[in-house]
Design a protein around this motif. Structure first.
Motif, PDB file in Angstrom:
ATOM      1  N   SER A 121       0.851  -1.199   0.000  1.00 42.71           N
ATOM      2  CA  SER A 121       0.000   0.000   0.000  1.00 42.71           C
ATOM      3  C   SER A 121       0.877   1.236   0.000  1.00 42.71           C
ATOM      4  O   SER A 121       2.060   1.179   0.347  1.00 42.71           O
ATOM      5  CB  SER A 121      -0.934   0.005   1.221  1.00 42.71           C
ATOM      6  OG  SER A 121      -0.180   0.018   2.422  1.00 42.71           O
ATOM      7  N   ASN A 122       0.270   2.347  -0.364  1.00 42.44           N
ATOM      8  CA  ASN A 122       0.994   3.610  -0.361  1.00 42.44           C
ATOM      9  C   ASN A 122      -0.028   4.753  -0.343  1.00 42.44           C
ATOM     10  O   ASN A 122      -1.210   4.559  -0.654  1.00 42.44           O
ATOM     11  CB  ASN A 122       1.896   3.732  -1.588  1.00 42.44           C
ATOM     12  CG  ASN A 122       3.108   4.599  -1.301  1.00 42.44           C
ATOM     13  OD1 ASN A 122       3.109   5.393  -0.368  1.00 42.44           O
ATOM     14  ND2 ASN A 122       4.160   4.428  -2.110  1.00 42.44           N
ATOM     15  N   GLY A 123       0.432   5.919   0.042  1.00 44.45           N
ATOM     16  CA  GLY A 123      -0.449   7.076   0.095  1.00 44.45           C
ATOM     17  C   GLY A 123       0.312   8.354  -0.136  1.00 44.45           C
ATOM     18  O   GLY A 123       1.550   8.389  -0.023  1.00 44.45           O
ATOM     19  N   VAL A 124      -0.416   9.445  -0.422  1.00 45.25           N
ATOM     20  CA  VAL A 124       0.230  10.711  -0.708  1.00 45.25           C
ATOM     21  C   VAL A 124      -0.760  11.848  -0.487  1.00 45.25           C
ATOM     22  O   VAL A 124      -1.969  11.675  -0.646  1.00 45.25           O
ATOM     23  CB  VAL A 124       0.748  10.742  -2.164  1.00 45.25           C
ATOM     24  CG1 VAL A 124      -0.390  10.665  -3.149  1.00 45.25           C
ATOM     25  CG2 VAL A 124       1.607  11.976  -2.425  1.00 45.25           C
ATOM     26  N   VAL A 125      -0.236  13.018  -0.095  1.00 45.87           N
ATOM     27  CA  VAL A 125      -1.017  14.265  -0.008  1.00 45.87           C
ATOM     28  C   VAL A 125      -0.645  15.122  -1.204  1.00 45.87           C
ATOM     29  O   VAL A 125       0.543  15.427  -1.406  1.00 45.87           O
ATOM     30  CB  VAL A 125      -0.754  15.022   1.308  1.00 45.87           C
ATOM     31  CG1 VAL A 125      -1.464  16.371   1.292  1.00 45.87           C
ATOM     32  CG2 VAL A 125      -1.187  14.197   2.508  1.00 45.87           C
ATOM     33  N   LEU A 126      -1.633  15.502  -1.963  1.00 46.62           N
ATOM     34  CA  LEU A 126      -1.407  16.284  -3.181  1.00 46.62           C
ATOM     35  C   LEU A 126      -2.105  17.639  -3.078  1.00 46.62           C
ATOM     36  O   LEU A 126      -3.219  17.739  -2.537  1.00 46.62           O
ATOM     37  CB  LEU A 126      -1.935  15.530  -4.407  1.00 46.62           C
ATOM     38  CG  LEU A 126      -1.268  14.192  -4.716  1.00 46.62           C
ATOM     39  CD1 LEU A 126      -1.971  13.529  -5.898  1.00 46.62           C
ATOM     40  CD2 LEU A 126       0.218  14.387  -5.003  1.00 46.62           C
ATOM     41  N   ILE A 127      -1.444  18.656  -3.608  1.00 46.63           N
ATOM     42  CA  ILE A 127      -2.068  19.974  -3.746  1.00 46.63           C
ATOM     43  C   ILE A 127      -2.694  20.028  -5.135  1.00 46.63           C
ATOM     44  O   ILE A 127      -1.991  19.961  -6.144  1.00 46.63           O
ATOM     45  CB  ILE A 127      -1.039  21.103  -3.578  1.00 46.63           C
ATOM     46  CG1 ILE A 127      -0.340  20.976  -2.229  1.00 46.63           C
ATOM     47  CG2 ILE A 127      -1.721  22.459  -3.732  1.00 46.63           C
ATOM     48  CD1 ILE A 127      -1.257  21.045  -1.034  1.00 46.63           C
ATOM     49  N   LEU A 128      -4.007  20.126  -5.163  1.00 48.10           N
ATOM     50  CA  LEU A 128      -4.734  20.114  -6.425  1.00 48.10           C
ATOM     51  C   LEU A 128      -5.436  21.438  -6.657  1.00 48.10           C
ATOM     52  O   LEU A 128      -5.892  22.089  -5.702  1.00 48.10           O
ATOM     53  CB  LEU A 128      -5.773  18.982  -6.434  1.00 48.10           C
ATOM     54  CG  LEU A 128      -5.263  17.560  -6.196  1.00 48.10           C
ATOM     55  CD1 LEU A 128      -6.426  16.578  -6.271  1.00 48.10           C
ATOM     56  CD2 LEU A 128      -4.183  17.186  -7.200  1.00 48.10           C
ATOM     57  N   GLU A 129      -5.513  21.812  -7.907  1.00 44.45           N
ATOM     58  CA  GLU A 129      -6.349  22.936  -8.304  1.00 44.45           C
ATOM     59  C   GLU A 129      -7.622  22.383  -8.924  1.00 44.45           C
ATOM     60  O   GLU A 129      -7.719  21.179  -9.206  1.00 44.45           O
ATOM     61  CB  GLU A 129      -5.600  23.828  -9.297  1.00 44.45           C
ATOM     62  CG  GLU A 129      -4.370  24.489  -8.694  1.00 44.45           C
ATOM     63  CD  GLU A 129      -3.832  25.580  -9.581  1.00 44.45           C
ATOM     64  OE1 GLU A 129      -4.596  26.076 -10.448  1.00 44.45           O
ATOM     65  OE2 GLU A 129      -2.659  25.938  -9.426  1.00 44.45           O
ATOM     66  N   VAL A 130      -8.592  23.250  -9.097  1.00 42.40           N
ATOM     67  CA  VAL A 130      -9.866  22.807  -9.652  1.00 42.40           C
ATOM     68  C   VAL A 130      -9.631  22.199 -11.031  1.00 42.40           C
ATOM     69  O   VAL A 130      -8.982  22.802 -11.893  1.00 42.40           O
ATOM     70  CB  VAL A 130     -10.856  23.992  -9.755  1.00 42.40           C
ATOM     71  CG1 VAL A 130     -12.149  23.535 -10.432  1.00 42.40           C
ATOM     72  CG2 VAL A 130     -11.153  24.545  -8.372  1.00 42.40           C
ATOM     73  N   GLY A 131     -10.139  20.966 -11.240  1.00 40.48           N
ATOM     74  CA  GLY A 131      -9.994  20.308 -12.521  1.00 40.48           C
ATOM     75  C   GLY A 131      -8.845  19.332 -12.605  1.00 40.48           C
ATOM     76  O   GLY A 131      -8.764  18.536 -13.564  1.00 40.48           O
ATOM     77  N   ASP A 132      -7.940  19.353 -11.618  1.00 42.63           N
ATOM     78  CA  ASP A 132      -6.864  18.359 -11.610  1.00 42.63           C
ATOM     79  C   ASP A 132      -7.465  16.968 -11.426  1.00 42.63           C
ATOM     80  O   ASP A 132      -8.470  16.792 -10.709  1.00 42.63           O
ATOM     81  CB  ASP A 132      -5.873  18.645 -10.479  1.00 42.63           C
ATOM     82  CG  ASP A 132      -4.958  19.816 -10.803  1.00 42.63           C
ATOM     83  OD1 ASP A 132      -4.972  20.269 -11.968  1.00 42.63           O
ATOM     84  OD2 ASP A 132      -4.251  20.287  -9.894  1.00 42.63           O
ATOM     85  N   VAL A 133      -6.832  15.951 -12.053  1.00 44.54           N
ATOM     86  CA  VAL A 133      -7.356  14.583 -11.982  1.00 44.54           C
ATOM     87  C   VAL A 133      -6.325  13.659 -11.341  1.00 44.54           C
ATOM     88  O   VAL A 133      -5.104  13.841 -11.489  1.00 44.54           O
ATOM     89  CB  VAL A 133      -7.729  14.052 -13.391  1.00 44.54           C
ATOM     90  CG1 VAL A 133      -8.898  14.835 -13.960  1.00 44.54           C
ATOM     91  CG2 VAL A 133      -6.541  14.087 -14.341  1.00 44.54           C
TER      92      VAL A 133
END
Length: 280
Positions: free
Chosen positions: A231-243
């Protein structure tokens, strides 16, 4: 009234004496004798009656005048007392007017304060409604597994494929599409994503989280036999519309069943303003 009667009697006597002196120059004795003779000739009983009445009137006057003075003094005292009462009443009325003005000012102040509180409560209520709406807009979370029913293998394939996790447990905000397997960010913010990868019987199990076509983190395990799990995980900074989505590596295989070994999940940690995103 008594004083008036006395004054009239005195004036009548004075006029009579003066008239007699003018007419005949009579002295007092002659005047008295003439009065007596005239009274005797004309109407002796009436003369005695008049004298009696005059005597009575003089006594009446003597007794009446002090009573008038006493009555005047009493009346003056009463008037003075009433003036004092009027002054006290005037002062009381003035004091009551001042109290009424103070009460009116207090009532006005309280009314203004209540109106201000009502406005604050109204604004607070509107703010709470907006905050609830904003919080509802920020409620974004999903979790899904590969298989809706049964059990079986996925792969291997000759190329990477995007996994479609069709068994959806949670999809708050409907940001995850179970048909395409793609999560689309509805808000700018920090998001947490996690995958769990499971395989069986010696074939490598490998899958990766992608953001906008770029691989971010992977879950990989290889073993000659039995179960494979990572397993793995991550915190991402997304803008509107990022997939964000998960892809199975070429030549790799997964195994899933009603136990839901392979999962993909994510949620919004907190939204970010434009300047905060730029600073990061």
């Amino acid at each position: 009234m008594k004083a008036l009667v006395c004054i009239l009697l005195l004036l009548e006597s004075f006029v009579f004496v003066v008239q007699q002196q003018v007419d005949g120059g009579l002295n007092e004795n002659e005047i008295s004798q003439q009065i007596s003779s005239e009274d005797g000739r004309q109407n002796p009983p009436q003369t005695h009656t008049l004298r009696a009445e005059a005597s009575t009137d003089r006594q009446y006057c003597d007794l009446g005048i002090p009573d008038i003075h006493a009555a005047l003094r009493e009346l003056t005292a009463t008037v003075t007392e009433q003036k004092g009462n009027i002054r006290e009443l005037t002062a009381t009325v003035t004091e009551q007017k001042e109290i009424n003005r103070e009460l009116t000012a207090t009532v006005t102040e309280l009314r203004d304060e209540m109106n201000k509180k009502d406005e604050e409560i109204s604004n607070l209520t509107l703010g709470q409604v907006e905050l609830r709406k904003e919080n509802r807009d920020r409620e974004i979370a999903f979790s899904a597994a590969l298989m809706e029913s049964g059990s079986g293998y996925f792969g291997p394939f000759t190329t990477e494929i995007t996994l479609t996790y069709r068994n959806v447990f949670t999809n708050i905000g409907n940001a995850y599409n179970p048909i395409t397997g793609v999560f689309t960010a509805p808000l700018k913010g920090a998001y947490m994503f996690r995958i769990n990868v499971t395989g069986r019987r010696g074939i490598h199990s490998s899958a990766s989280i992608f953001k906008n076509g770029k691989k971010v983190v992977s879950g990989h395990d290889e073993q000659a036999q039995d179960w494979l799990n990572s397993s793995n995980g991550v915190v991402l900074i997304l803008e509107v519309g990022d997939v964000v989505y998960v892809r199975l590596w070429s030549g790799r295989r997964l195994y899933d069943s009603v136990s839901n070994y392979n999962t993909f999940s994510g949620f919004l940690l907190f939204p970010l303003r434009e300047q905060e995103i730029c600073r990061m």
